[in-house]
Design an enzyme around this catalytic site. Sequence first.
Site, short mmCIF file in Angstrom:
data_model
loop_
_atom_site.label_atom_id
_atom_site.label_comp_id
_atom_site.label_asym_id
_atom_site.label_seq_id
_atom_site.Cartn_x
_atom_site.Cartn_y
_atom_site.Cartn_z
N GLU A 192 1.10 -0.77 -0.32
CA GLU A 192 -0.04 -0.23 0.10
C GLU A 192 1.22 0.87 -0.35
O GLU A 192 0.57 1.95 -0.81
CB GLU A 192 -1.23 0.12 1.40
CG GLU A 192 -2.49 -0.63 1.10
CD GLU A 192 -3.53 -0.77 -0.02
OE1 GLU A 192 -3.44 0.40 -0.63
OE2 GLU A 192 -4.18 -1.34 -0.03
N ARG A 220 0.24 3.69 -3.42
CA ARG A 220 -0.10 4.78 -2.74
C ARG A 220 0.93 6.44 -2.99
O ARG A 220 0.59 6.98 -3.61
CB ARG A 220 -0.51 5.06 -1.62
CG ARG A 220 -1.65 4.20 -1.36
CD ARG A 220 -2.87 4.05 -0.58
NE ARG A 220 -3.62 2.91 -0.61
CZ ARG A 220 -5.03 3.10 -0.48
NH1 ARG A 220 -5.83 4.03 0.35
NH2 ARG A 220 -6.10 2.09 0.48
N ASP A 273 -4.99 -9.53 -8.44
CA ASP A 273 -5.16 -8.42 -9.71
C ASP A 273 -3.28 -7.37 -10.58
O ASP A 273 -3.82 -7.74 -11.40
CB ASP A 273 -6.39 -7.43 -9.42
CG ASP A 273 -5.75 -7.21 -8.01
OD1 ASP A 273 -5.62 -6.52 -7.60
OD2 ASP A 273 -6.83 -6.30 -7.31
N GLU A 305 -12.50 1.11 -10.23
CA GLU A 305 -11.90 -0.20 -11.96
C GLU A 305 -12.93 0.03 -12.30
O GLU A 305 -12.39 -0.32 -13.76
CB GLU A 305 -11.76 -1.92 -10.91
CG GLU A 305 -10.62 -2.05 -10.26
CD GLU A 305 -10.13 -0.98 -9.00
OE1 GLU A 305 -9.44 -1.01 -8.17
OE2 GLU A 305 -11.68 -0.53 -7.72
#
Length: 457
Positions: free
Chosen positions: A121, A125, A248, A364
Amino acid sequence: MLKTLKTSCVLLVLAFSASFQPNLAHAADMSEAQSRTMANKVKRETQHAWLAYKQYAWGHDALKPLSKSNHDWYGTSLLMTPVDALDTLLIMGLKKEAKEAQELIATKLNFDQDIYVQNFEITIRLLGGLLSSYQMTGDKRLLKLAEDLGDRLLPVFDSPTGMPYTHINLKTGKVRGDVSNPAETGTLLLEFGMLSKLTNKPVYYDKAKKALVATYERRSDIGLVGSNINVVTGVWTNKSSHIGGGIDSYYEYIYKCWRLFGDQDCKTMWDNSIKSVNQNLGDEAASGFWYGHANMETGKRNATLYGSLDAFMPALLVLGGDLDRAKRLQESGLKMWRLHGIEPESLDYQKMTVESAGYPLRPEIIESAYYLYRATGDVKYREMGKEFFEDFVRYCREKAGYAALKDVRTKAKTDSMESFLFAETFKYYYLLFAPKSALDFDNVTFNTEAHPLRLPK
C-alpha cells in the site's frame, strides 16, 4: 390456459433479460459539450471532497466523513490523502488545491518514523504518488522524499526467495509477514523501476523485478498463480486462482512493465499468463462473460465470484489488445452495477446475488470505461460513466465529502473515505469526460493507484 402461461413465462424472461441489457440507446446524444459539462461536475465534486478533507482532516491520512473526524493508518500521519490526490488536482487544473497539497507534502511528510507499514500500500500510494507528482511539477523535494522512502522499503526484499515480506518498520528496517500474495509480491516494479530511472540507481528496479519473476516462476504447470504464498519457502498456502483482490495487479504489472520500460521479459510473462487466465478463469455464463475462480493446478472451477476489484480487467484487456473480451466483460460489469444501482465488493455471477455487499468508493469499473472509450471512441462508454457517476453521487455524497457504503442493497454508509477516491475514482471519472488533451494517455502508464508515470527522455 397452457398457451397463456407459456406466453407469460416468455414475457417474464424477456423482461428479466431486458433489465440486464445496457440502456445505451441514447449514447450518441452525449456531445463534446455535454461531456465537458460532466468533467466540470466531476471537478466540483473533487473540490467538495477536498474541502471536507481540509476542514476536518488536514495533515492526516484520511477523512472520516460521517463523524467529520480524521484517521491515520499507523497512528501517525503519512499524508496518504494529499500524496494520493496531488496528481489528480494537477490534471484537473485545480492549481490552488494542488499547491497547498504540494507544500504540505514537501514540508511535513516524514518517513523517519518507528512504525510498521504495509509495503504494498505504501508503494502504490505514496511512492507512486510522489514519483508522478515529481514528474508533473519538477519539484525535487518530492523526488527526494521518494528516494528516502524507496531506501527505507528495500529491506522487504531480503527474503530467501526475493519476494518481499508484507510489512517493514520505516525507521529500523525490520520486516515481518511471511505469507503474502501475488499482488503484494508482484505490484512493485512500476514504482521501484521508475525510481531507478529517475535516480540512476538500478537497485530498485533489480529488486522489484526479481520479486515479480520469482512469483511468475512459481506458477503452476497450467500457468496460474494462487492466492497466498510464503515468501520464505516459496510454497503456495492457498491454491485458489482468480483475477480479484490479492492477485489482480500482479497481472496488471506484468503487462505494464513491458509498456512502461519495454522489458521483454515482462512481455513474455504476459503472453504466457494471459493465455492461461483466459483459458482457465474465463467463464461464459448465462448472465454474461466473467472471470471466476479455479484451482491453480487443475483449472477446476471452485467459485463463480466477480467483484469491484475484478472490474479492472477490461482496462487491462484493452492494453493487451483484446477488445472483444474487454467489451463483453465491461457489459457484465454494468449488469453487476445495475443489480443494486451501485456495484458490490463481490457477486456470485451464476446466481446474480451479492456475496460481499460493501462499496469502498472503488474506481476499477470507471477505469475500464475510460480505457474502452480511449480505445474505441464509442461514446456509449461515456454514457456508462455518466450512469456510474450519477449513482455514485446519489448514494455516497455527504456534507463532508464522500462515504463508502456498508451495503449496496440498503445504501447504508460507513465512516470511511479512502485516499484512492482522489487518486483513482475522481481521476478516472474526470479523464473519461475531459478532452483527450487533459492527459497524454498513449505516453503514460498508470500504476495500480492511477498515478501516471512516463519514462524520462
